[in-house]
Motif scaffolding. Structure first.
Motif, PDB file in Angstrom:
ATOM      1  N   LEU A   1      18.425 -41.530  61.478  1.00 34.73           N
ATOM      2  CA  LEU A   1      19.224 -42.652  61.963  1.00 34.73           C
ATOM      3  C   LEU A   1      20.664 -42.555  61.466  1.00 34.73           C
ATOM      4  O   LEU A   1      21.617 -42.746  62.233  1.00 34.73           O
ATOM      5  N   ALA A   2      20.813 -42.245  60.189  1.00 32.75           N
ATOM      6  CA  ALA A   2      22.152 -42.136  59.613  1.00 32.75           C
ATOM      7  C   ALA A   2      22.944 -41.014  60.280  1.00 32.75           C
ATOM      8  O   ALA A   2      24.149 -41.153  60.527  1.00 32.75           O
ATOM      9  N   ALA A   3      22.274 -39.926  60.593  1.00 36.10           N
ATOM     10  CA  ALA A   3      22.944 -38.778  61.207  1.00 36.10           C
ATOM     11  C   ALA A   3      23.471 -39.108  62.597  1.00 36.10           C
ATOM     12  O   ALA A   3      24.606 -38.750  62.945  1.00 36.10           O
ATOM     13  N   VAL A   4      22.670 -39.820  63.389  1.00 35.98           N
ATOM     14  CA  VAL A   4      23.118 -40.121  64.752  1.00 35.98           C
ATOM     15  C   VAL A   4      24.144 -41.262  64.753  1.00 35.98           C
ATOM     16  O   VAL A   4      25.113 -41.230  65.512  1.00 35.98           O
ATOM     17  N   LEU A   5      23.958 -42.249  63.888  1.00 34.18           N
ATOM     18  CA  LEU A   5      24.941 -43.336  63.804  1.00 34.18           C
ATOM     19  C   LEU A   5      26.281 -42.827  63.278  1.00 34.18           C
ATOM     20  O   LEU A   5      27.343 -43.345  63.636  1.00 34.18           O
ATOM     21  N   GLY A   6      26.239 -41.806  62.423  1.00 38.32           N
ATOM     22  CA  GLY A   6      27.462 -41.241  61.846  1.00 38.32           C
ATOM     23  C   GLY A   6      28.073 -40.147  62.690  1.00 38.32           C
ATOM     24  O   GLY A   6      28.999 -39.460  62.241  1.00 38.32           O
ATOM     25  N   ASN A   7      27.552 -39.964  63.921  1.00 35.42           N
ATOM     26  CA  ASN A   7      28.063 -38.944  64.843  1.00 35.42           C
ATOM     27  C   ASN A   7      28.020 -37.534  64.262  1.00 35.42           C
ATOM     28  O   ASN A   7      28.832 -36.672  64.613  1.00 35.42           O
ATOM     29  N   GLN A   8      27.046 -37.287  63.367  1.00 32.03           N
ATOM     30  CA  GLN A   8      26.873 -35.945  62.813  1.00 32.03           C
ATOM     31  C   GLN A   8      26.097 -35.048  63.774  1.00 32.03           C
ATOM     32  O   GLN A   8      26.109 -33.822  63.651  1.00 32.03           O
ATOM     33  N   VAL A   9      25.387 -35.688  64.712  1.00 38.81           N
ATOM     34  CA  VAL A   9      24.626 -34.958  65.728  1.00 38.81           C
ATOM     35  C   VAL A   9      24.916 -35.588  67.088  1.00 38.81           C
ATOM     36  O   VAL A   9      25.416 -36.715  67.167  1.00 38.81           O
ATOM     37  N   THR A  10      24.590 -34.863  68.134  1.00 40.44           N
ATOM     38  CA  THR A  10      24.830 -35.376  69.486  1.00 40.44           C
ATOM     39  C   THR A  10      23.818 -36.432  69.877  1.00 40.44           C
ATOM     40  O   THR A  10      24.149 -37.454  70.484  1.00 40.44           O
ATOM     41  N   ALA A  11      22.560 -36.177  69.532  1.00 40.34           N
ATOM     42  CA  ALA A  11      21.469 -37.072  69.922  1.00 40.34           C
ATOM     43  C   ALA A  11      20.388 -37.025  68.857  1.00 40.34           C
ATOM     44  O   ALA A  11      20.388 -36.158  67.973  1.00 40.34           O
ATOM     45  N   ALA A  12      19.463 -37.967  68.946  1.00 42.15           N
ATOM     46  CA  ALA A  12      18.360 -38.004  67.984  1.00 42.15           C
ATOM     47  C   ALA A  12      17.077 -38.420  68.688  1.00 42.15           C
ATOM     48  O   ALA A  12      17.105 -39.077  69.737  1.00 42.15           O
ATOM     49  N   VAL A  13      15.969 -38.038  68.090  1.00 40.32           N
ATOM     50  CA  VAL A  13      14.649 -38.338  68.646  1.00 40.32           C
ATOM     51  C   VAL A  13      13.766 -38.924  67.558  1.00 40.32           C
ATOM     52  O   VAL A  13      13.759 -38.449  66.414  1.00 40.32           O
ATOM     53  N   ALA A  14      13.022 -39.980  67.912  1.00 40.38           N
ATOM     54  CA  ALA A  14      12.032 -40.575  67.000  1.00 40.38           C
ATOM     55  C   ALA A  14      11.183 -41.539  67.814  1.00 40.38           C
ATOM     56  O   ALA A  14      11.457 -41.772  68.999  1.00 40.38           O
ATOM     57  N   GLY A  15      10.166 -42.102  67.169  1.00 38.82           N
ATOM     58  CA  GLY A  15       9.401 -43.153  67.815  1.00 38.82           C
ATOM     59  C   GLY A  15      10.295 -44.344  68.098  1.00 38.82           C
ATOM     60  O   GLY A  15      11.237 -44.618  67.330  1.00 38.82           O
ATOM     61  N   TYR A  16      10.031 -45.049  69.182  1.00 38.37           N
ATOM     62  CA  TYR A  16      10.892 -46.163  69.587  1.00 38.37           C
ATOM     63  C   TYR A  16      11.110 -47.162  68.449  1.00 38.37           C
ATOM     64  O   TYR A  16      12.223 -47.654  68.251  1.00 38.37           O
ATOM     65  N   GLY A  17      10.064 -47.450  67.687  1.00 30.26           N
ATOM     66  CA  GLY A  17      10.149 -48.433  66.607  1.00 30.26           C
ATOM     67  C   GLY A  17      11.211 -48.111  65.573  1.00 30.26           C
ATOM     68  O   GLY A  17      11.804 -49.011  64.975  1.00 30.26           O
ATOM     69  N   GLU A  18      11.474 -46.810  65.358  1.00 31.28           N
ATOM     70  CA  GLU A  18      12.452 -46.404  64.348  1.00 31.28           C
ATOM     71  C   GLU A  18      13.880 -46.751  64.764  1.00 31.28           C
ATOM     72  O   GLU A  18      14.753 -46.955  63.925  1.00 31.28           O
ATOM     73  N   PHE A  19      14.122 -46.806  66.062  1.00 32.08           N
ATOM     74  CA  PHE A  19      15.476 -47.055  66.565  1.00 32.08           C
ATOM     75  C   PHE A  19      15.635 -48.432  67.207  1.00 32.08           C
ATOM     76  O   PHE A  19      16.743 -48.804  67.612  1.00 32.08           O
ATOM     77  N   GLU A  20      14.557 -49.176  67.326  1.00 34.91           N
ATOM     78  CA  GLU A  20      14.561 -50.423  68.098  1.00 34.91           C
ATOM     79  C   GLU A  20      15.685 -51.376  67.700  1.00 34.91           C
ATOM     80  O   GLU A  20      16.414 -51.892  68.549  1.00 34.91           O
ATOM     81  N   ALA A  21      15.837 -51.634  66.405  1.00 35.17           N
ATOM     82  CA  ALA A  21      16.838 -52.605  65.947  1.00 35.17           C
ATOM     83  C   ALA A  21      18.250 -52.181  66.341  1.00 35.17           C
ATOM     84  O   ALA A  21      19.060 -53.005  66.792  1.00 35.17           O
ATOM     85  N   GLN A  22      18.545 -50.878  66.192  1.00 32.45           N
ATOM     86  CA  GLN A  22      19.898 -50.395  66.496  1.00 32.45           C
ATOM     87  C   GLN A  22      20.153 -50.344  68.003  1.00 32.45           C
ATOM     88  O   GLN A  22      21.277 -50.532  68.452  1.00 32.45           O
ATOM     89  N   ILE A  23      19.078 -50.108  68.779  1.00 27.93           N
ATOM     90  CA  ILE A  23      19.219 -50.132  70.245  1.00 27.93           C
ATOM     91  C   ILE A  23      19.536 -51.556  70.699  1.00 27.93           C
ATOM     92  O   ILE A  23      20.459 -51.789  71.488  1.00 27.93           O
ATOM     93  N   LYS A  24      18.784 -52.518  70.175  1.00 27.79           N
ATOM     94  CA  LYS A  24      18.982 -53.921  70.562  1.00 27.79           C
ATOM     95  C   LYS A  24      20.324 -54.455  70.081  1.00 27.79           C
ATOM     96  O   LYS A  24      20.914 -55.336  70.706  1.00 27.79           O
ATOM     97  N   ALA A  25      20.806 -53.898  68.956  1.00 23.77           N
ATOM     98  CA  ALA A  25      22.105 -54.346  68.420  1.00 23.77           C
ATOM     99  C   ALA A  25      23.274 -53.678  69.137  1.00 23.77           C
ATOM    100  O   ALA A  25      24.437 -54.001  68.863  1.00 23.77           O
ATOM    101  N   GLY A  26      22.971 -52.742  70.026  1.00 19.66           N
ATOM    102  CA  GLY A  26      24.034 -52.071  70.776  1.00 19.66           C
ATOM    103  C   GLY A  26      24.705 -50.931  70.032  1.00 19.66           C
ATOM    104  O   GLY A  26      25.732 -50.412  70.467  1.00 19.66           O
TER     105      GLY A  26
END
Length: 316
Positions: free
Chosen positions: A187-212
């Protein structure tokens, strides 16, 4: 004579009934990972429901961590004939068996049931220029150096990126996959633009997706999920679906009646309101499949996983 025969049968049934009812007392469930993880949580949810619903009592959960579950798998194999032992496992173990060259594979155990699953999502930062999965695929084809973050090498996240690469016309062996040991680091890597994209179970990213903060480009489900407003990979022209499923197996060498009793216990658990409530509370997708159907599924999944890992270059 008839009266005596009826009495004899009644007496025999009286003797048999308590044995049948108690046949699954003192059940043990091995979580082949450290406490707190997905397999451990699943094992303890099973324990709670089986006991609360008076299906099996008592039920003990214990942990045998290490090597993607293959240390626990070896221990299960060495418990041949133990009809009161179960082990929680899943897709991660199917991959770990091959990447760790485990001497014991899932053809050596007794499949009981598939329980739950979680679909994966591919996300990019909210500021990313890629608005759709097609946008990301097109950019990836022209630049195979684009970095994707996810969990451990050979795990479900890595497999999904490999499947996406193949569907997008990118050589999976050339993809730039950055493995992290935990979801927080991904999560930190994708939020910090260290990578182009990230993959995980939906639950791991849900809060950040909903927060925009993150944009979910696709979910790896075979069809649209009512509770998750993210388009499937298939609906965007990429013939990929993958679930990070979890299931239950028993040691080899148990009798057909012992296997039937274990399958029956899990069938009853799955039908209970308590289990359905557990699925809702934990946001687990119900992928229940028991008995011979799960036997066939495991064989197919092992073959599929081997091909994916070959494409990625992790196994020969």
């Amino acid at each position: 004579m008839k009266k005596h025969a009826v009495l004899a049968v009644s007496a025999l049934l009286t003797l048999i009934a308590p044995v049948s009812a108690q046949s699954l007392d003192n059940l043990r469930i091995m979580a082949p990972a450290s406490p707190g993880g997905g397999w451990d949580q699943t094992s303890r949810a099973l324990q709670s429901t089986l006991q609360n619903q008076n299906i099996v009592k008592p039920v003990q959960v214990f942990n045998v961590p290490g090597a993607g579950g293959t240390i626990g798998l070896a221990q299960l194999y060495n418990s041949k004939g133990d009809g009161k032992l179960l082990m929680t496992m899943g897709l991660v173990m199917v991959g770990a068996i091959q990447t760790n060259s485990s001497k014991v594979d899932l053809s050596r155990v007794t499949p009981i049931a598939r329980l739950t699953g979680e679909y994966e999502v591919i996300v990019v930062p909210a500021s990313s220029p890629y608005k759709t999965l097609g946008d990301l695929a097109a950019a990836w084809k022209s630049n195979t150096g684009l970095a994707f973050a996810g969990g451990s090498a050979g795990g479900t996240d890595h497999m999904l990126v490999g499947l996406f690469a193949k569907a997008a016309g990118v050589d999976p062996k050339k993809m730039n996959y950055v493995p992290f040991s935990g979801g927080g680091e991904t999560l930190a890597a994708v939020l910090g633009n260290q990578v182009t994209a990230a993959v995980a179970g939906y639950g791991e990213f849900e809060a950040q997706i909903k927060a925009g903060k993150l944009r979910a480009l696709a979910i790896s489900a075979p069809k649209a999920q009512a509770a998750i407003p993210v388009p499937t990979m298939k609906s965007q022209g990429f013939n990929v679906d993958l679930a990070n499923w979890r299931g239950i197996v028993a040691p080899p060498g148990i009798s057909s009646s012992e296997k039937a009793a274990l399958v029956s216990a899990l069938d009853k658990m799955h039908a209970s309101k308590e289990w359905k409530d557990t699925l809702k509370t934990r946001n687990w997708t119900d992928l229940y499949m028991s008995g011979s159907r799960f036997d066939v599924f495991l064989k197919l999944e092992a073959n599929r996983t081997r091909e994916i890992l070959k494409d990625i270059g992790l196994v020969k």
